[in-house]
Scaffold this motif. Structure first.
Motif, PDB file in Angstrom:
ATOM      1  N   MET C   1       0.839  -1.207   0.000  1.00 17.12           N
ATOM      2  CA  MET C   1       0.000   0.000   0.000  1.00 17.12           C
ATOM      3  C   MET C   1       0.866   1.246   0.000  1.00 17.12           C
ATOM      4  SD  MET C   1      -3.062   0.847  -0.288  1.00 17.12           S
ATOM      5  CE  MET C   1      -3.752   2.468  -0.447  1.00 17.12           C
ATOM      6  N   SER C   2       1.913   1.226   0.847  1.00 17.03           N
ATOM      7  CA  SER C   2       2.775   2.402   0.902  1.00 17.03           C
ATOM      8  C   SER C   2       3.435   2.628  -0.456  1.00 17.03           C
ATOM      9  CB  SER C   2       3.834   2.249   1.986  1.00 17.03           C
ATOM     10  OG  SER C   2       4.781   1.277   1.605  1.00 17.03           O
ATOM     11  N   ALA C   3       3.703   1.512  -1.142  1.00 16.59           N
ATOM     12  CA  ALA C   3       4.299   1.652  -2.471  1.00 16.59           C
ATOM     13  C   ALA C   3       3.324   2.347  -3.408  1.00 16.59           C
ATOM     14  CB  ALA C   3       4.663   0.276  -3.028  1.00 16.59           C
ATOM     15  N   PHE C   4       2.050   1.966  -3.296  1.00 14.98           N
ATOM     16  CA  PHE C   4       1.032   2.547  -4.153  1.00 14.98           C
ATOM     17  C   PHE C   4       0.924   4.053  -3.889  1.00 14.98           C
ATOM     18  CE2 PHE C   4      -3.373   3.716  -5.144  1.00 14.98           C
ATOM     19  CZ  PHE C   4      -3.423   3.298  -6.465  1.00 14.98           C
ATOM     20  N   ILE C   5       0.910   4.409  -2.602  1.00 15.34           N
ATOM     21  CA  ILE C   5       0.819   5.832  -2.255  1.00 15.34           C
ATOM     22  C   ILE C   5       2.045   6.580  -2.782  1.00 15.34           C
ATOM     23  CG2 ILE C   5       0.777   7.471  -0.329  1.00 15.34           C
ATOM     24  CD1 ILE C   5      -0.834   5.361   1.190  1.00 15.34           C
ATOM     25  N   GLN C   6       3.199   5.938  -2.610  1.00 13.65           N
ATOM     26  CA  GLN C   6       4.436   6.535  -3.129  1.00 13.65           C
ATOM     27  C   GLN C   6       4.310   6.859  -4.618  1.00 13.65           C
ATOM     28  OE1 GLN C   6       7.600   6.674  -1.117  1.00 13.65           O
ATOM     29  NE2 GLN C   6       7.812   8.222  -2.685  1.00 13.65           N
ATOM     30  N   LEU C   7       3.798   5.889  -5.347  1.00  8.28           N
ATOM     31  CA  LEU C   7       3.682   6.063  -6.797  1.00  8.28           C
ATOM     32  C   LEU C   7       2.690   7.173  -7.137  1.00  8.28           C
ATOM     33  CD1 LEU C   7       3.612   2.325  -7.875  1.00  8.28           C
ATOM     34  CD2 LEU C   7       5.431   3.968  -8.282  1.00  8.28           C
ATOM     35  N   VAL C   8       1.576   7.195  -6.405  1.00  6.77           N
ATOM     36  CA  VAL C   8       0.560   8.200  -6.705  1.00  6.77           C
ATOM     37  C   VAL C   8       1.080   9.598  -6.374  1.00  6.77           C
ATOM     38  CG1 VAL C   8      -1.716   9.069  -6.059  1.00  6.77           C
ATOM     39  CG2 VAL C   8      -1.377   6.628  -6.468  1.00  6.77           C
ATOM     40  N   VAL C   9       1.755   9.732  -5.222  1.00  6.83           N
ATOM     41  CA  VAL C   9       2.245  11.053  -4.835  1.00  6.83           C
ATOM     42  C   VAL C   9       3.313  11.542  -5.823  1.00  6.83           C
ATOM     43  CG1 VAL C   9       3.444  12.370  -3.066  1.00  6.83           C
ATOM     44  CG2 VAL C   9       1.677  10.747  -2.419  1.00  6.83           C
ATOM     45  N   SER C  10       4.251  10.658  -6.168  1.00  6.72           N
ATOM     46  CA  SER C  10       5.267  11.038  -7.156  1.00  6.72           C
ATOM     47  C   SER C  10       4.610  11.389  -8.487  1.00  6.72           C
ATOM     48  CB  SER C  10       6.257   9.901  -7.376  1.00  6.72           C
ATOM     49  OG  SER C  10       6.996   9.673  -6.222  1.00  6.72           O
ATOM     50  N   GLY C  11       3.616  10.585  -8.849  1.00  8.26           N
ATOM     51  CA  GLY C  11       2.910  10.828 -10.096  1.00  8.26           C
ATOM     52  C   GLY C  11       2.195  12.159 -10.080  1.00  8.26           C
ATOM     53  N   LEU C  12       1.655  12.509  -8.931  1.00 11.71           N
ATOM     54  CA  LEU C  12       0.971  13.797  -8.801  1.00 11.71           C
ATOM     55  C   LEU C  12       1.942  14.954  -9.022  1.00 11.71           C
ATOM     56  CD1 LEU C  12      -1.551  13.602  -5.817  1.00 11.71           C
ATOM     57  CD2 LEU C  12      -2.032  14.112  -8.209  1.00 11.71           C
ATOM     58  N   ALA C  13       3.137  14.823  -8.442  1.00  9.68           N
ATOM     59  CA  ALA C  13       4.125  15.893  -8.600  1.00  9.68           C
ATOM     60  C   ALA C  13       4.495  16.063 -10.069  1.00  9.68           C
ATOM     61  CB  ALA C  13       5.368  15.590  -7.763  1.00  9.68           C
ATOM     62  N   THR C  14       4.748  14.932 -10.745  1.00  6.61           N
ATOM     63  CA  THR C  14       5.048  15.021 -12.178  1.00  6.61           C
ATOM     64  C   THR C  14       3.833  15.533 -12.931  1.00  6.61           C
ATOM     65  OG1 THR C  14       6.301  13.011 -11.796  1.00  6.61           O
ATOM     66  CG2 THR C  14       6.106  13.746 -14.057  1.00  6.61           C
ATOM     67  N   GLY C  15       2.666  15.004 -12.546  1.00  9.23           N
ATOM     68  CA  GLY C  15       1.433  15.383 -13.223  1.00  9.23           C
ATOM     69  C   GLY C  15       1.117  16.860 -13.070  1.00  9.23           C
ATOM     70  N   ALA C  16       1.451  17.430 -11.902  1.00 10.70           N
ATOM     71  CA  ALA C  16       1.190  18.852 -11.688  1.00 10.70           C
ATOM     72  C   ALA C  16       1.992  19.688 -12.685  1.00 10.70           C
ATOM     73  CB  ALA C  16       1.546  19.237 -10.257  1.00 10.70           C
ATOM     74  N   ILE C  17       3.211  19.246 -12.954  1.00 14.01           N
ATOM     75  CA  ILE C  17       4.026  19.943 -13.948  1.00 14.01           C
ATOM     76  C   ILE C  17       3.407  19.812 -15.339  1.00 14.01           C
ATOM     77  CG2 ILE C  17       6.270  19.969 -15.100  1.00 14.01           C
ATOM     78  CD1 ILE C  17       6.389  21.038 -12.316  1.00 14.01           C
ATOM     79  N   TYR C  18       3.027  18.561 -15.680  1.00 11.32           N
ATOM     80  CA  TYR C  18       2.368  18.347 -16.971  1.00 11.32           C
ATOM     81  C   TYR C  18       1.168  19.273 -17.083  1.00 11.32           C
ATOM     82  CZ  TYR C  18       4.959  13.914 -17.432  1.00 11.32           C
ATOM     83  OH  TYR C  18       5.924  12.951 -17.540  1.00 11.32           O
ATOM     84  N   ALA C  19       0.423  19.384 -15.971  1.00 10.03           N
ATOM     85  CA  ALA C  19      -0.791  20.187 -15.981  1.00 10.03           C
ATOM     86  C   ALA C  19      -0.466  21.649 -16.292  1.00 10.03           C
ATOM     87  CB  ALA C  19      -1.502  20.069 -14.636  1.00 10.03           C
ATOM     88  N   LEU C  20       0.542  22.177 -15.605  1.00 10.59           N
ATOM     89  CA  LEU C  20       0.945  23.575 -15.844  1.00 10.59           C
ATOM     90  C   LEU C  20       1.222  23.803 -17.324  1.00 10.59           C
ATOM     91  CD1 LEU C  20       3.621  24.882 -13.306  1.00 10.59           C
ATOM     92  CD2 LEU C  20       1.331  25.735 -13.742  1.00 10.59           C
ATOM     93  N   VAL C  21       1.997  22.876 -17.888  1.00 13.88           N
ATOM     94  CA  VAL C  21       2.416  23.030 -19.271  1.00 13.88           C
ATOM     95  C   VAL C  21       1.233  22.844 -20.210  1.00 13.88           C
ATOM     96  CG1 VAL C  21       4.122  22.323 -20.955  1.00 13.88           C
ATOM     97  CG2 VAL C  21       4.629  22.102 -18.544  1.00 13.88           C
ATOM     98  N   ALA C  22       0.354  21.890 -19.849  1.00 17.62           N
ATOM     99  CA  ALA C  22      -0.791  21.602 -20.702  1.00 17.62           C
ATOM    100  C   ALA C  22      -1.788  22.757 -20.693  1.00 17.62           C
ATOM    101  CB  ALA C  22      -1.467  20.304 -20.254  1.00 17.62           C
ATOM    102  N   VAL C  23      -1.910  23.436 -19.548  1.00 12.54           N
ATOM    103  CA  VAL C  23      -2.835  24.570 -19.468  1.00 12.54           C
ATOM    104  C   VAL C  23      -2.436  25.641 -20.479  1.00 12.54           C
ATOM    105  CG1 VAL C  23      -3.499  26.521 -18.034  1.00 12.54           C
ATOM    106  CG2 VAL C  23      -3.585  24.208 -17.118  1.00 12.54           C
TER     107      VAL C  23
END
Lengths: 321, 379, 292
Positions: C1-23
């Motif tokens: 489970m902690s691994a899953f959370i790790q992946l989601v949180v890291s993904g969110l950080a990368t995704g937030a950048i993608y979001a900025l650029v995509a906007v």
């Protein structure tokens, strides 16, 4: 304008003669480069059909070249002759193009660009990861050059003629195709899809056909690429290659028969003659493309046509006076 | 049809005579990855060559002839490498330098072999020297030599019973991974996690999660410079406790600079390094930094020594004869006493493989520290 | 489970950048039908503006960041609009696409030739301390990235929907001719869009470069991600682009961990192609009206 026709005819004849005499004065590396130009021009011709005549942005042409190249290399390794393998490459790419285009063309424009982009990424990864089939990152080397009727095209000079000959064949086929009812339907599609629809042209089917034929031509180009370079690796067919083919078609002039030839020449032959730009060629090329797009998006052929039209207009005006 | 002028124009220029290479110079072209994915390695390799050529030319060249070494870019692509090497061969080179990427070496070496011109290159893939090509020479260990050294270290130094391997999915990484896994199997060490990463990858969260969740007692990291640094940072962040082991790159100057503190504690085998306790290597490192403003990696040393190999062999055979050069270099040992520019004693075998001493090192306090010198492998 | 959370949180950080650029990507498309294939390079380059300011002009961190924003707004915003987009608008979408592809090459080559081909360290705004979060380790840097990126998008959203200028920009985006009739200075609104895009990509650049290092090739992945995120989000939707970015970031990590590392680059794409075929207007998008 009989004189213009004469000039064109003479230029065409001279070009053919010069290319035919190539091995007399070109060094082996230049023969290789001109052969590569011919192969790339074929790939660009295929894309020109999709982009220039049917008006669809495809980012998958490089992937089709890759599929064609690997098909030929693997089938020849399995003992098949070059020509059946070459044919198989084109047929396979036609089928794959059809299957890819069928769903993708439901959604057009930037969505087709997106779907073809995803396809190119997937093809690259398949070539790289499926080592049992493609030898993965290690690549395939030692691809034989073809033999026809007991005549081996092994040397640089003979293979040079072979590549140019095939290119001429494809050029002829393209010429015939865009004058056929099919080609005219393609062009109506590009100019005015709504009108095409109202004229009873099944737009989706014709667009799909243009895309599939364009892909098949890409596959044939790949079929020549394999014995020319004699070494295949997945990196050669990544997204960058598809993008550079796209640039070539536009730079030469999308929708012109000779556009791909000119575009491929700028990308492949010109760097060799602008050696003083060493290291900065790509930079200058990119800048030149941007300027060209701003002033003449019809590409270099469009530019030369416009220049000719201007001159003609000036001559006519002068004649009246 | 004005556009037909284009090919005509091209053909006309092609007619212009080849610039004749003057007798006072000797043509030794360098083919390198100056742009694209291999730009870091290729630039280092080129700058090492530039340094050596400048030194040799300042002292009058080789046998009285100055070196003419143009640098040609492969754009890190095999098909371009092949075209460029053909162009070099047309100009009748004495020896060809480069390229560094094995993927570009493999197609180009067929041409230099056919033209009987020696090619001294930086590729490390095992396959290069296994094809019986008498004109290809290495400047660094092939993976078939370096991986057993790492494997021994895993068994004897780290004493790991199970390992994870993180590799970059290109010919460099895959080749190393395959050789490493084979060596592990030979030593009865289990590979419990086999993680493929992408060249240019930025987010290593999922890869670190994978090795963290595996029972590995050590992690072998075999990727390019930036990716190594990013992996190390993520590994430290997620609190990986088991030893991180690398081969040359992971302990390199660039990785230490980029990863910062995260690089501390990394251990492994180093083939070539300016930080080795070898005065000649250290002096070279300083010279390099002074000339180019950055710290070299092993590719800088590879390029530099390659040029001195040419100098030494040529002076030994006493003439510019490509075939005699290749024949002479097989089985030759060059010592720094004979040729200071070679930096470390090196031997080439009949396949063109190189053998020399190497090092076991560790990153301590942001610096590479060599803890042991390994003897020559004795090919 | 902690691994899953790790992946989601890291993904969110990368995704937030993608979001900025995509906007920014979606904004440009809305107002000027620009598909910017150099968007990734727009994120790569500002970091080098800052590095130049620090290394050659002797600026401190914050002044250098300010200079970075200013140059980005000027070059990637105003100059991009005036010199690249404007002369080409009348030619339609395709020449502009090609031109931005060429621009991407130009920017990459320029950084490589005139700065360095090697990755560079980039100073961080926040010291990286690691925090424990439900068994996953999260660095304060990642949190800062998520907070700043989401904050910027929220601010932009507020600006677009609650200020007069913002609403004028939206009106311009929806129908230029009607906006003109309403007395909106359409040209200026379009310029604002380009300036905002320049600032957004610069912000993304300053947020990720400390983590990912500054290198001339960084734009390749980011540009594609922005394109994909914008398409998934609906291409004409700011909120859609944000969602698309976050989904892509998370999907990326989960795919690499649970599906196939070797096919990590393709898994999100294939999933998203399926989404597009099922919903061509994107997840949140509206059907685009055509004026033929």
């Amino acid at each position: 304008m009989a004189s213009a026709g004469l000039v064109r005819g003479t230029l065409a004849a001279v070009t053919v003669v010069v290319l035919a005499a190539g091995p007399e004065f070109l060094r082996p590396s230049q023969l290789y480069l001109v052969s590569l130009w011919a192969v790339t021009a074929i790939a660009a011709m295929g894309l020109n059909l999709t982009l220039g005549y049917a008006g669809q942005i495809s980012m998958a042409q490089g992937a089709f070249v890759g599929i064609g190249a690997y098909t030929v290399a693997l089938l020849m390794q399995a003992g098949l002759g070059f020509f059946p393998a070459f044919l198989a490459a084109g047929v396979l790419c036609f089928a794959v193009g059809w299957l890819l285009g069928y769903p993708a063309l439901r959604v057009q424009h930037h969505y087709l660009a997106f779907v073809t982009l995803a396809f190119t990424t997937l093809v690259y990864l398949l070539l790289r990861n499926e080592q049992w089939l493609t030898n993965g990152v290690y690549g395939i080397s030692g691809i034989q050059r073809p033999t026809a009727l007991g005549f081996a095209f092994g040397t640089a000079a003979r293979f040079y003629y072979f590549c140019l000959g095939i290119m001429a064949l494809f050029l002829g086929a393209m010429w015939w195709m865009i004058r056929s009812p099919w080609g005219r339907a393609f062009m109506v599609l590009r100019e005015n899809p709504v009108r095409a629809l109202s004229l009873g042209v099944d737009t989706r089917r014709y667009t799909l056909l243009a895309f599939a034929i364009g892909s098949a031509v890409g596959g044939f180009a790949g079929g020549l690429f394999a014995p020319l370079v004699q070494f295949l690796e997945p990196n050669s067919f990544s997204l960058g290659y598809s993008l550079s083919l796209l640039l070539m078609v536009i730079v030469g002039g999308a929708g012109y028969l000779f556009g791909p030839l000119v575009g491929a020449a700028v990308a492949i032959l010109l760097p060799d003659f602008l050696r003083f730009t060493e290291g900065y060629y790509l930079l200058l090329y990119a800048a030149a493309v941007m300027v060209l797009m701003a002033f003449c998006p019809q590409g270099l052929i469009g530019l030369s046509e416009r220049w000719q039209a201007n001159r003609r207009a000036r001559l006519a005006a002068g004649g009246e006076r | 049809m004005k556009y037909l002028v284009k090919p005509l124009f091209a053909a006309a220029i092609a007619l212009s005579p080849i610039s004749a290479v003057a007798q006072s110079t000797v043509y030794i072209p360098n083919l390198a990855e100056l742009s694209g994915a291999g730009a870091v390695s290729g630039t280092n390799w080129r700058d090492g060559i530039i340094l050596a050529v400048e030194e040799i030319n300042a002292k009058g060249g080789i046998l009285g002839r100055k070196l003419d070494v143009p640098h040609v870019d492969t754009q890190s692509e095999a098909s371009i490498a092949r075209a460029q090497i053909q162009k070099m061969i047309d100009n009748k080179p004495y020896v060809i330098l480069g390229p560094v990427f094995s993927g570009s070496v493999l197609p180009s070496m067929e041409l230099s072999k056919a033209a009987e011109i020696p090619q001294i290159m930086g590729g490390e893939a095992a396959a290069i020297t296994q094809r019986g090509n008498p004109y290809i020479f290495r400047t660094a260990f092939g993976q078939q030599v370096s991986m057993p050294k790492i494997a021994n270290y895993m068994r004897d130094g780290v004493k790991a019973k199970s390992v994870a391997v993180v590799w970059v999915n290109n010919d460099f990484g895959k080749g190393g991974r395959d050789a490493f896994v084979a060596e592990m199997t030979k030593r009865n060490i289990k590979v419990v996690a086999d993680v493929s990463t992408e060249s240019g990858q930025v987010d290593f969260a999922s890869d670190v999660v994978k090795v963290k969740n595996s029972p590995a007692e050590a992690i072998f990291v075999y990727t390019n410079e930036e990716e190594s640094a990013r992996f190390l940072r993520e590994a430290r962040k997620q609190g990986i406790k088991v030893p991180l082991i690398g081969e040359t790159t992971l302990l390199g100057q660039k990785v230490i600079e980029l990863a910062g503190e995260a690089a501390n504690g990394v251990k492994g085998h180093v083939g070539l390094t300016a930080d080795a306790p070898v005065p000649a290597l250290q002096a070279f490192g300083e010279k390099f930094k002074k000339r180019f403003g950055y710290a070299n990696d092993h590719n800088g040393i590879k390029g530099y020594t390659a040029v001195y190999v040419i100098k030494h062999v040529t002076e030994k055979i006493g003439k510019f004869d490509s075939k005699a050069f290749a024949a002479a270099l097989h089985g030759m040992t060059i010592t720094p006493a004979q040729e200071p520019g070679i930096l470390m004693e090196a031997t080439w075998d009949k396949n063109g493989d190189i053998d020399r001493q190497s090092f076991l090192g560790e990153v301590v306090g942001g610096k590479q520290k060599i803890v042991e010198i390994l003897p020559k492998a004795g090919l | 489970m902690s691994a899953f959370i790790q992946l989601v949180v890291s993904g969110l950080a990368t995704g937030a950048i993608y979001a900025l650029v995509a906007v920014g990507f979606a904004l440009l498309w809305q107002t000027s039908q620009t598909i910017n294939f150099a968007q990734g390079e727009f994120v790569m380059v500002p970091a080098f503006f800052v590095l130049v300011a620090i290394k050659y002009w002797g600026f401190g961190y914050w002044p250098a960041i300010a200079v970075g924003f200013a140059i980005s707004a000027l070059l990637l915003g105003a100059a991009f609009k005036g010199l690249v987009v404007e002369p080409m608008l009348r030619h339609g979408v395709l020449p502009l696409v090609i031109s931005t592809v060429a621009l991407a090459i130009l920017m990459k080559e320029a950084v490589k030739d005139f700065y360095s081909s090697q990755a560079q360290q980039f100073p961080a705004i926040v010291e990286g301390t690691d925090l424990d979060f439900l068994g996953a380790v999260v660095s304060t840097q990642s949190i800062a990235v998520i907070v700043v990126a989401i904050g910027a998008v929220a601010l932009l959203n507020w600006f677009l929907s609650s200020t007069l200028t913002g609403r004028a920009m939206q009106a311009t985006a929806q129908n230029r001719n009607v906006a003109r009739i309403l007395g909106i200075d359409v040209e200026r609104m379009i310029l604002y869009t380009f300036l905002i895009n320049g600032l957004l990509t610069a912000l993304a650049s300053f947020l990720i470069s400390p983590i990912y290092l500054a290198k001339f090739t960084n734009g390749e992945t980011l540009g594609l991600a922005a394109f994909v995120a914008a398409i998934v989000g609906g291409f004409n939707q700011v909120r859609g682009a944000v969602l698309g970015g976050l989904i892509l970031g998370i999907l990326d990590n989960l795919a690499a961990a649970y599906v196939s590392a070797q096919y990590r680059a393709a898994v999100p794409l294939v999933v998203l192609v399926a989404v597009i075929l099922w919903r061509p207007q994107g997840i949140l998008g509206r059907v685009e009206e055509r004026s033929v």
